[in-house]
Design a protein around this motif. Structure first.
Motif, PDB file in Angstrom:
ATOM      1  N   PHE B  75      38.868   8.049  10.452  1.00 29.28           N
ATOM      2  CA  PHE B  75      39.337   7.123   9.422  1.00 29.28           C
ATOM      3  C   PHE B  75      40.594   7.661   8.753  1.00 29.28           C
ATOM      4  O   PHE B  75      41.519   6.910   8.441  1.00 29.28           O
ATOM      5  N   MET B 224      35.867   1.246   4.975  1.00 27.06           N
ATOM      6  CA  MET B 224      36.927   1.716   5.860  1.00 27.06           C
ATOM      7  C   MET B 224      36.941   0.862   7.130  1.00 27.06           C
ATOM      8  O   MET B 224      37.983   0.405   7.582  1.00 27.06           O
ATOM      9  N   GLY B 225      35.760   0.676   7.704  1.00 25.98           N
ATOM     10  CA  GLY B 225      35.677  -0.097   8.943  1.00 25.98           C
ATOM     11  C   GLY B 225      36.162  -1.523   8.764  1.00 25.98           C
ATOM     12  O   GLY B 225      37.007  -1.999   9.514  1.00 25.98           O
ATOM     13  N   MET B 365      36.399   2.093  15.949  1.00 32.64           N
ATOM     14  CA  MET B 365      37.382   3.170  15.914  1.00 32.64           C
ATOM     15  C   MET B 365      37.971   3.430  17.286  1.00 32.64           C
ATOM     16  O   MET B 365      39.167   3.695  17.413  1.00 32.64           O
TER      17      MET B 365
END
Ligand code: HEM
Lengths: 202, 476
Positions: B75, B224-225, B365
């Protein structure tokens, strides 16, 4: 609404604090109202060394004297503390839980249902409830098995319970089964689990 | 947007590259540890009888490297790319960036060695060594907890500087998530590591550790995702997100409801019932919120379905989103007492954890990395075949693992209720644990394909062709 300050203070800090109040402060206040929620320090817990601890000292007199000296509240406290550290460090608590629920017939399998009172002590700070049961719950382990059983089981679980997947902890014991310092501690801790259980929850 | 005063580039690719590299290594360590631990359940743990490399220690390494090694490094790399682009300002300082990078890898090594020497702390997902016993301050290990807080504060300052400088602009929703998520990271870590260890014992402490596990996932990983998805999906598809108002609703609902569900990790426990009911209700509420987000993503894809075939990142993203929907749907059920009494403590929960952590966030990610890596190393992907293998092995592996563990959990749960002996329960689970290990092997093979491909791309990939990577081209 989309400004830095709003996001930082209202969302970031504000919402977090609301959650803390609702799921940390509130339960704490409620629990504190229960009877018998006094906090026991390690000294309180170790005031009277357990029968199993005494038995260890008579079964393995030399090794016991070498590692712990006499049976006393101090040596008992030392063993409990180290035993708990190993239980945490070896991640036993990721395979064993330490609370009995009112559901799924757990009362019949393990023993009396857990109460908040029994966790108000230094060896439950932080608590070791766990979230996974690969092995059985251990919060009622006190007196369920003998010291010898635990020693044999820790040295090689498969010898005692053939179908098990529990790892072997033979490195805590000598070749002949005499516990090392850590072996004594682990067995003492296991035999302590459940001694703080209260008879009659509020 | 505002140009930067200095002549330096807006984005520093060196930091991104190294953070991604570290993330890849950490994921490999985590998955190898998880794989070895799964062998313990079959009786084949490779170095049985070792006090240091024992199965329990490998489990700690597995979960912690997934969180602090893979997710945090990954991240961070992506924030270095996204935040300057969205705000138009550089991050605080490049030097601080390298300091954070070094400090963070040091933290990981200190934690890993700490686990090997029994120094873990009894807080799930926060087992990082305290370094001393509360109240005494005699150091027995590197105080990793404290270092993490310092690291987190530096990390936050690094990105808060551009975020703050851009305070007069209108924030795109990605920045909402990142701003709040960074604040939450520090608060969560402080709360979760200090309160149960120093202040509250037993049941009150359990409410806090539950909140900690939950906040780490919900208030760091999730924002964050989501934030990254709101940035990369429209960018790659070359069209705006379907509904901005929905994304805003999603944000505030996440901020408000998510942290309230913390106690759901310890249901039917000595924690007061009304707190549990509150947690259950808000957890179900959060599933509604998640639905809005997922709907938003899929509506954005409408009319561009072809991208699923032509664009690797989009494929990872949407496979992840599918699994997200599934996990969250599952969550609304499993949080109720009716399900809890059977499935809590069983493999069901482990299946759930892998579906969300691997199937969703790791997929997202990897999708971003797939897009970033050629741009960072300035080379074309070494092998498209390996990219496909990585994707299909991961997808097949996680679907098999999830299905397998869910069934296993149900069986074990009912056997516990029916008072079968513990050995019977263990024996009934063994076949499922075999499938788990095999599917884990698929994930691991996929990972190695991906890592090898990254390495070879950096070393031997064909020269970068700018025209292949214009977003408009990627979109179709
Ligand atoms: C090679 C692939 C993997 C294998 C074989 C594997 C295996 C395992 C095993 C055996 C456990 C312990 C389960 C138990 O206590 O019964 C576990 C737990 C866990 N793993 Fe993995 N794992 C893999 C990949 C991952 C990845 C990539 C992530 C995250 C990014 C992850 C996240 C977790 C989490 C969060 C838990 C804790 C689950 C819980 O306590 O409920 N795993 N894994």
């Amino acid at each position: 609404m989309e400004k830095f300050y709003t996001l930082f203070f209202v969302a970031g800090i504000g919402c977090f604090v609301v959650a803390i109040v609702l799921s940390m402060v509130f339960p704490f206040m409620t629990l504190n109202d229960y009877q018998g929620m006094g906090y026991q320090t390690l000294e309180d817990l170790a005031a009277v060394p357990s029968d199993e601890f005494v038995e260890l000292s008579t079964t393995f007199p030399e090794a016991f004297a070498e590692h712990y000296g006499e049976v006393s509240p101090t040596s008992y406290a030392e063993a409990l503390r180290l035993g708990r550290d190993l239980y945490v460090g070896q991640a036993c608590w990721h395979c064993h839980s330490q609370y009995v629920r009112v559901v799924s017939n757990e009362e019949q399998r393990f023993g009396p249902v857990s109460t908040a009172q029994e966790y108000q002590n230094a060896l439950n700070k932080p608590h070791l409830w766990g979230t996974r049961r690969v092995g059985p719950d251990l919060s009622r382990e006190h007196g369920k098995r003998t010291n010898d059983w635990h020693i044999a089981h820790l040295i090689n679980p498969k010898n005692v319970v053939p179908g098990t997947v529990m790892p072997s902890y033979s490195f805590y014991f000598e070749e002949d089964g005499t516990p090392k310092k850590k072996g004594f501690a682990l067995v003492t801790y296991l035999q302590w689990l459940g001694t703080t259980a209260v008879e009659d929850p509020q | 947007m505002n140009a930067t005063a200095k002549n330096e580039p807006l984005v520093d690719y060196g930091l991104i590259k190294w953070h991604l590299g570290a993330a890849g290594v950490a994921l490999a360590i985590s998955m190898i540890a998880g794989f070895e631990y799964s062998l313990q359940f079959l009786g084949f743990f490779p170095h049985a009888g070792s006090e240091i490399a024992s199965p329990g220690h490998f489990r700690l390494i597995h979960t912690n490297f997934a969180a602090y090694g893979w997710l945090v490094n990954g991240f961070t790399a992506m924030l270095y790319y996204v935040v300057p682009r969205l705000t138009g300002f550089q991050v605080w300082s490049k030097k601080i960036g390298w300091l954070i990078f070094g400090a963070w890898q040091f933290i990981l090594v200190a934690a890993l060695t700490g686990y090997l020497f029994d120094k873990a702390q009894a807080i799930e997902w926060g087992e990082t060594p305290t370094g001393f016993r509360p109240g005494s301050f005699d150091l027995n290990w590197i105080p990793v907890d404290a270092l993490i807080v310092v690291g987190a504060v530096l990390l936050i300052s690094q990105f808060m500087v551009p975020l703050f400088k851009a305070r007069h602009q209108k924030y795109y929703v990605t920045l909402w998530y990142l701003t709040a998520g960074l604040v939450w990271l520090a608060l969560t870590y402080l709360m979760g590591n200090i309160v149960p260890e120093w202040v509250l014992p037993g049941a009150s402490g359990a409410a806090v550790t539950g909140l900690f596990i939950h906040d780490l996932v919900g208030l760091y990983v999730t924002p964050m995702g989501w934030g990254l998805m709101y940035f990369f999906v429209p960018l790659i598809l070359q069209k705006p997100i379907w509904s901005h108002s929905l994304s805003v609703i999603g944000f505030w609902a996440l901020a408000f409801f998510y942290p309230l569900g913390g106690v759901h990790h310890f249901l039917i426990s000595p924690i007061p019932d009304y707190v549990e009911f509150g947690a259950i209700t808000t957890t179900i509420a959060i599933e509604v919120v998640v639905t809005t987000v997922v709907v938003n993503f899929f509506m954005t894809l409408r009319g561009k379905w072809g991208a699923l075939r032509t664009n690797m990142s989009i494929r990872w993203f949407y496979a992840g989103a599918m699994m997200y929907m599934l996990t969250c749907f599952q969550c609304a059920f499993q949080v109720t007492w009716m399900f809890q009494k059977i499935i809590h403590f069983t493999d069901w929960v482990v299946g759930h954890a892998h579906m969300i952590m691997f199937g969703t966030f790791t997929f997202w990610m990897i999708g971003v990395i797939d897009w970033l890596w050629p741009r960072i190393v300035r080379r074309e992907w070494y092998s498209n075949g390996l990219r496909s293998w990585h994707f299909w092995l991961s997808t097949a592996g996680i679907v098999i693992m999830f299905t397998d563990l869910t069934i296993s959990g149900l069986i074990a749960g009912f056997m516990q209720r029916e008072l079968n002996t513990w050995t019977e329960i263990v024996q009934a689970s063994v076949p499922f644990w075999w499938v788990r290990t095999v599917s884990g092997g698929m994930l691991l093979t996929g990972l190695f394909c991906g890592l090898y491909n990254m390495l070879m791309t950096a070393r031997k990939g064909a020269p970068y062709v700018e025209a292949n990577h214009l977003v408009a081209v990627e979109a179709e």
